[in-house]
Motif scaffolding. Structure first.
Motif, PDB file in Angstrom:
ATOM      1  N   THR A 187       7.178  23.276  87.177  1.00  0.00           N
ATOM      2  CA  THR A 187       8.421  24.029  87.061  1.00  0.00           C
ATOM      3  C   THR A 187       9.501  23.439  87.962  1.00  0.00           C
ATOM      4  N   ASN A 188      10.733  23.468  87.498  1.00  0.00           N
ATOM      5  CA  ASN A 188      11.863  23.032  88.322  1.00  0.00           C
ATOM      6  C   ASN A 188      11.838  23.783  89.651  1.00  0.00           C
ATOM      7  N   GLY A 189      12.000  23.043  90.738  1.00  0.00           N
ATOM      8  CA  GLY A 189      11.935  23.652  92.053  1.00  0.00           C
ATOM      9  C   GLY A 189      12.915  24.778  92.264  1.00  0.00           C
ATOM     10  N   ALA A 190      14.002  24.811  91.487  1.00  0.00           N
ATOM     11  CA  ALA A 190      14.988  25.878  91.626  1.00  0.00           C
ATOM     12  C   ALA A 190      14.407  27.243  91.313  1.00  0.00           C
ATOM     13  N   SER A 191      13.372  27.303  90.464  1.00  0.00           N
ATOM     14  CA  SER A 191      12.788  28.588  90.080  1.00  0.00           C
ATOM     15  C   SER A 191      11.560  28.934  90.914  1.00  0.00           C
ATOM     16  N   CYS A 192      11.232  28.099  91.903  1.00  0.00           N
ATOM     17  CA  CYS A 192      10.046  28.336  92.730  1.00  0.00           C
ATOM     18  C   CYS A 192      10.362  29.250  93.911  1.00  0.00           C
ATOM     19  N   ALA A 193       9.358  29.985  94.334  1.00  0.00           N
ATOM     20  CA  ALA A 193       9.451  30.683  95.612  1.00  0.00           C
ATOM     21  C   ALA A 193       9.201  29.665  96.715  1.00  0.00           C
ATOM     22  N   ASP A 194      10.085  29.583  97.694  1.00  0.00           N
ATOM     23  CA  ASP A 194       9.916  28.681  98.828  1.00  0.00           C
ATOM     24  C   ASP A 194       9.395  29.488 100.014  1.00  0.00           C
ATOM     25  N   ILE A 195       8.202  29.143 100.491  1.00  0.00           N
ATOM     26  CA  ILE A 195       7.575  29.929 101.556  1.00  0.00           C
ATOM     27  C   ILE A 195       7.119  29.031 102.697  1.00  0.00           C
ATOM     28  N   VAL A 196       6.905  29.665 103.851  1.00  0.00           N
ATOM     29  CA  VAL A 196       6.352  28.993 105.017  1.00  0.00           C
ATOM     30  C   VAL A 196       5.121  29.770 105.455  1.00  0.00           C
ATOM     31  N   PRO A 197       3.910  29.231 105.302  1.00  0.00           N
ATOM     32  CA  PRO A 197       2.717  29.898 105.837  1.00  0.00           C
ATOM     33  C   PRO A 197       2.516  29.508 107.302  1.00  0.00           C
ATOM     34  N   LEU A 198       2.365  30.500 108.183  1.00  0.00           N
ATOM     35  CA  LEU A 198       2.189  30.230 109.613  1.00  0.00           C
ATOM     36  C   LEU A 198       0.970  30.992 110.130  1.00  0.00           C
ATOM     37  N   LEU A 199       0.180  30.324 110.935  1.00  0.00           N
ATOM     38  CA  LEU A 199      -0.997  30.947 111.540  1.00  0.00           C
ATOM     39  C   LEU A 199      -0.571  31.636 112.831  1.00  0.00           C
ATOM     40  N   GLU A 200      -0.687  32.960 112.864  1.00  0.00           N
ATOM     41  CA  GLU A 200      -0.266  33.745 114.016  1.00  0.00           C
ATOM     42  C   GLU A 200      -1.374  34.711 114.405  1.00  0.00           C
ATOM     43  N   ASN A 201      -1.855  34.563 115.635  1.00  0.00           N
ATOM     44  CA  ASN A 201      -2.912  35.438 116.144  1.00  0.00           C
ATOM     45  C   ASN A 201      -4.135  35.452 115.226  1.00  0.00           C
ATOM     46  N   GLY A 202      -4.487  34.264 114.722  1.00  0.00           N
ATOM     47  CA  GLY A 202      -5.671  34.137 113.886  1.00  0.00           C
ATOM     48  C   GLY A 202      -5.491  34.574 112.460  1.00  0.00           C
ATOM     49  N   GLN A 203      -4.266  34.897 112.044  1.00  0.00           N
ATOM     50  CA  GLN A 203      -4.024  35.362 110.675  1.00  0.00           C
ATOM     51  C   GLN A 203      -2.874  34.576 110.069  1.00  0.00           C
ATOM     52  N   TRP A 204      -3.036  34.200 108.786  1.00  0.00           N
ATOM     53  CA  TRP A 204      -1.984  33.466 108.097  1.00  0.00           C
ATOM     54  C   TRP A 204      -0.935  34.431 107.575  1.00  0.00           C
ATOM     55  N   MET A 205       0.310  34.211 108.005  1.00  0.00           N
ATOM     56  CA  MET A 205       1.437  35.030 107.581  1.00  0.00           C
ATOM     57  C   MET A 205       2.336  34.200 106.664  1.00  0.00           C
ATOM     58  N   ILE A 206       2.916  34.853 105.656  1.00  0.00           N
ATOM     59  CA  ILE A 206       3.780  34.179 104.693  1.00  0.00           C
ATOM     60  C   ILE A 206       5.221  34.627 104.914  1.00  0.00           C
ATOM     61  N   TYR A 207       6.118  33.648 105.112  1.00  0.00           N
ATOM     62  CA  TYR A 207       7.523  33.935 105.345  1.00  0.00           C
ATOM     63  C   TYR A 207       8.388  33.232 104.302  1.00  0.00           C
ATOM     64  N   GLU A 208       9.557  33.822 104.042  1.00  0.00           N
ATOM     65  CA  GLU A 208      10.552  33.135 103.222  1.00  0.00           C
ATOM     66  C   GLU A 208      11.030  31.900 103.967  1.00  0.00           C
ATOM     67  N   ALA A 209      11.198  30.809 103.234  1.00  0.00           N
ATOM     68  CA  ALA A 209      11.631  29.575 103.872  1.00  0.00           C
ATOM     69  C   ALA A 209      13.144  29.522 104.043  1.00  0.00           C
ATOM     70  N   ARG A 210      13.885  30.206 103.157  1.00  0.00           N
ATOM     71  CA  ARG A 210      15.346  30.076 103.163  1.00  0.00           C
ATOM     72  C   ARG A 210      16.006  31.435 102.950  1.00  0.00           C
ATOM     73  N   THR A 211      17.010  31.707 103.778  1.00  0.00           N
ATOM     74  CA  THR A 211      17.743  32.962 103.622  1.00  0.00           C
ATOM     75  C   THR A 211      18.614  32.947 102.376  1.00  0.00           C
ATOM     76  N   ASP A 212      19.007  31.727 101.927  1.00  0.00           N
ATOM     77  CA  ASP A 212      19.841  31.634 100.737  1.00  0.00           C
ATOM     78  C   ASP A 212      19.032  31.664  99.449  1.00  0.00           C
ATOM     79  N   LYS A 213      17.703  31.788  99.586  1.00  0.00           N
ATOM     80  CA  LYS A 213      16.839  31.806  98.405  1.00  0.00           C
ATOM     81  C   LYS A 213      15.708  32.810  98.645  1.00  0.00           C
ATOM     82  N   PRO A 214      16.024  34.105  98.605  1.00  0.00           N
ATOM     83  CA  PRO A 214      14.996  35.114  98.890  1.00  0.00           C
ATOM     84  C   PRO A 214      13.878  35.099  97.860  1.00  0.00           C
ATOM     85  N   VAL A 215      12.679  35.395  98.310  1.00  0.00           N
ATOM     86  CA  VAL A 215      11.513  35.467  97.429  1.00  0.00           C
ATOM     87  C   VAL A 215      11.498  36.829  96.748  1.00  0.00           C
TER      88      VAL A 215
END
Length: 253
Positions: A187-215
């Motif tokens: 799929t064209n990247g424009a229609s993708c959800a952009d996320i950042v997975p980060l390991l915090e306190n032993g747990q993987w958290m999912i964050y939006e990568a861009r404020t201009d492209k909310p998930v």
């Protein structure tokens, strides 16, 4: 032999195997002659099938079975029993150096461990559950089309370029799901959800990568910011090792 009644105290059973689709057997019989079985008796054996394939070849095989059953001293009225394996078998030599066989109707599962694959596994798991509802993937064996799909999602063909975040994710790279090697990818990247997975306190958290492209949670695909890893290589080795054909599914641990 599960049970006997009346004067039938045992049965004489012989068995032989067959098949179509170019398969052959060095010996069609799991045992020679007949086996005489009374109540609780069992007979077992092995028949080995082989399907020679040239490079790039494909064969669809059905194993076939024949059993001859009679009671000692009786005049058989219908001693022959024939049946086909309800599962069609696909054998191909289209992946890697070695041919392999699968039952396409039974989906295989490749588990990406969070402990081993980190952010990549977190990205895949989030997308498979949050965006796709656990739907399986269908693998495409063409590396040419896979390369094109990667370009549309993470590369120069995307109308929305992937924005690297090395300050947040060391050695940041674009990892897409569904995979470029699946028919569902690309799929064209424009229609993708952009996320950042980060390991915090032993747990993987999912964050939006861009404020201009909310998930929104309605995107068909995801682009994850992950450190360069070997998840893709592991998937490729898995496919080659097990000779998988389409369709295939993926699960996560």
């Amino acid at each position: 032999m599960v049970d006997v009644t009346g004067r039938v105290t045992s049965l004489n059973i012989s068995y032989d195997a067959g098949g179509d689709g170019g398969c052959s057997m060095s010996d069609t019989r799991p045992w020679d002659g007949t086996k005489t079985l009374g109540r609780g008796g069992a007979a077992a054996g092995t028949v080995t099938y082989s399907t020679p394939l040239a490079a790039g070849g494909l064969a669809n095989v059905t194993s076939k079975h024949h059993m001859y059953v009679v009671a000692s001293g009786a005049i058989p009225t219908q001693p022959n029993v024939n049946w086909d394996n309800p599962w069609r078998i696909r054998c191909d030599s289209q992946v890697g150096a070695n041919p392999g066989c699968v039952v396409p109707d039974i989906r295989a599962n490749f588990e990406f461990s969070l402990a081993e694959f980190g952010g990549a596994a977190a990205t895949y798991g989030w997308a498979q559950n949050a965006l796709r509802g656990g739907a399986p993937l269908s693998r495409d064996s063409s590396e040419t089309t896979a390369s094109t799909r990667r370009e549309y999602t993470c590369g120069s063909k995307s109308s929305d370029p992937f924005v690297y975040m090395d300050d947040v994710v060391p050695n940041d790279s674009c990892d897409e799901f569904p995979f470029a090697t699946s028919y569902e990818g690309g799929t064209n990247g424009a229609s993708c959800a952009d996320i950042v997975p980060l390991l915090e306190n032993g747990q993987w958290m999912i964050y939006e990568a861009r404020t201009d492209k909310p998930v929104t949670g309605t995107e068909p695909r995801v682009r994850g910011h992950v450190s360069n890893g070997n998840a893709g290589l592991a998937l490729g080795r898995y496919v080659q090792r097990d000779g998988f054909s389409t369709p295939r599914s993926t699960t996560f641990t």
